[in-house]
Write a protein that holds these residues in place. Structure first.
Motif, PDB file in Angstrom:
ATOM      1  N   ARG A 184       0.834  -1.203   0.000  1.00  0.00           N
ATOM      2  CA  ARG A 184       0.000   0.000   0.000  1.00  0.00           C
ATOM      3  C   ARG A 184       0.873   1.259   0.000  1.00  0.00           C
ATOM      4  O   ARG A 184       0.590   2.218  -0.713  1.00  0.00           O
ATOM      5  CB  ARG A 184      -0.923  -0.005   1.222  1.00  0.00           C
ATOM      6  N   TYR A 185       1.951   1.254   0.779  1.00  0.00           N
ATOM      7  CA  TYR A 185       2.855   2.406   0.867  1.00  0.00           C
ATOM      8  C   TYR A 185       3.469   2.724  -0.492  1.00  0.00           C
ATOM      9  O   TYR A 185       3.593   3.881  -0.870  1.00  0.00           O
ATOM     10  CB  TYR A 185       3.945   2.121   1.904  1.00  0.00           C
ATOM     11  N   PHE A 186       3.849   1.680  -1.242  1.00  0.00           N
ATOM     12  CA  PHE A 186       4.488   1.882  -2.542  1.00  0.00           C
ATOM     13  C   PHE A 186       3.496   1.882  -3.706  1.00  0.00           C
ATOM     14  O   PHE A 186       3.895   2.036  -4.857  1.00  0.00           O
ATOM     15  CB  PHE A 186       5.563   0.810  -2.781  1.00  0.00           C
ATOM     16  N   GLY A 187       2.215   1.698  -3.424  1.00  0.00           N
ATOM     17  CA  GLY A 187       1.211   1.736  -4.474  1.00  0.00           C
ATOM     18  C   GLY A 187       1.290   0.535  -5.410  1.00  0.00           C
ATOM     19  O   GLY A 187       1.018   0.647  -6.603  1.00  0.00           O
ATOM     20  N   ILE A 188       1.648  -0.616  -4.862  1.00  0.00           N
ATOM     21  CA  ILE A 188       1.773  -1.841  -5.636  1.00  0.00           C
ATOM     22  C   ILE A 188       0.489  -2.651  -5.483  1.00  0.00           C
ATOM     23  O   ILE A 188      -0.005  -2.824  -4.351  1.00  0.00           O
ATOM     24  CB  ILE A 188       2.977  -2.689  -5.164  1.00  0.00           C
ATOM     25  N   GLU A 189      -0.039  -3.158  -6.589  1.00  0.00           N
ATOM     26  CA  GLU A 189      -1.211  -4.026  -6.537  1.00  0.00           C
ATOM     27  C   GLU A 189      -0.810  -5.332  -5.855  1.00  0.00           C
ATOM     28  O   GLU A 189       0.170  -5.962  -6.252  1.00  0.00           O
ATOM     29  CB  GLU A 189      -1.717  -4.322  -7.944  1.00  0.00           C
ATOM     30  N   GLN A 190      -1.580  -5.738  -4.863  1.00  0.00           N
ATOM     31  CA  GLN A 190      -1.255  -6.956  -4.125  1.00  0.00           C
ATOM     32  C   GLN A 190      -1.974  -8.141  -4.746  1.00  0.00           C
ATOM     33  O   GLN A 190      -3.165  -8.096  -4.994  1.00  0.00           O
ATOM     34  CB  GLN A 190      -1.655  -6.812  -2.664  1.00  0.00           C
ATOM     35  N   GLU A 191      -1.228  -9.220  -4.970  1.00  0.00           N
ATOM     36  CA  GLU A 191      -1.805 -10.457  -5.485  1.00  0.00           C
ATOM     37  C   GLU A 191      -2.417 -11.232  -4.343  1.00  0.00           C
ATOM     38  O   GLU A 191      -1.909 -11.244  -3.242  1.00  0.00           O
ATOM     39  CB  GLU A 191      -0.735 -11.310  -6.161  1.00  0.00           C
ATOM     40  N   GLU A 192      -3.496 -11.909  -4.607  1.00  0.00           N
ATOM     41  CA  GLU A 192      -4.157 -12.721  -3.584  1.00  0.00           C
ATOM     42  C   GLU A 192      -3.593 -14.101  -3.523  1.00  0.00           C
ATOM     43  O   GLU A 192      -3.089 -14.678  -4.366  1.00  0.00           O
ATOM     44  CB  GLU A 192      -5.663 -12.792  -3.845  1.00  0.00           C
TER      45      GLU A 192
END
Length: 59
Positions: free
Chosen positions: A51-59
């Motif tokens: 979230r801090y780096f604005g990266i989409e998180q994979e589930e």
């Protein structure tokens, strides 16, 4: 959540993701802790890092 998935991120993980040196990764952790108003002993989660780096998180 899968039982083998880790919740907390460490310096080595950040090195692999960013390609930065160890000291720079410690500074990243400090900046994230300041951003989320965490105390020194509190750990950073993968979710907070992404979230801090604005990266989409994979589930």
């Amino acid at each position: 959540m899968h039982p083998n998935k880790r919740v907390f991120i460490n310096v080595k993980d950040i090195q692999v993701i960013t390609g930065k040196k160890e000291k720079a990764c410690y500074q990243i952790i400090l900046k994230i802790k300041q951003h989320y108003k965490k105390e020194r002993h509190q750990a950073i989660t993968f979710k907070e890092f992404y979230r801090y780096f604005g990266i989409e998180q994979e589930e």
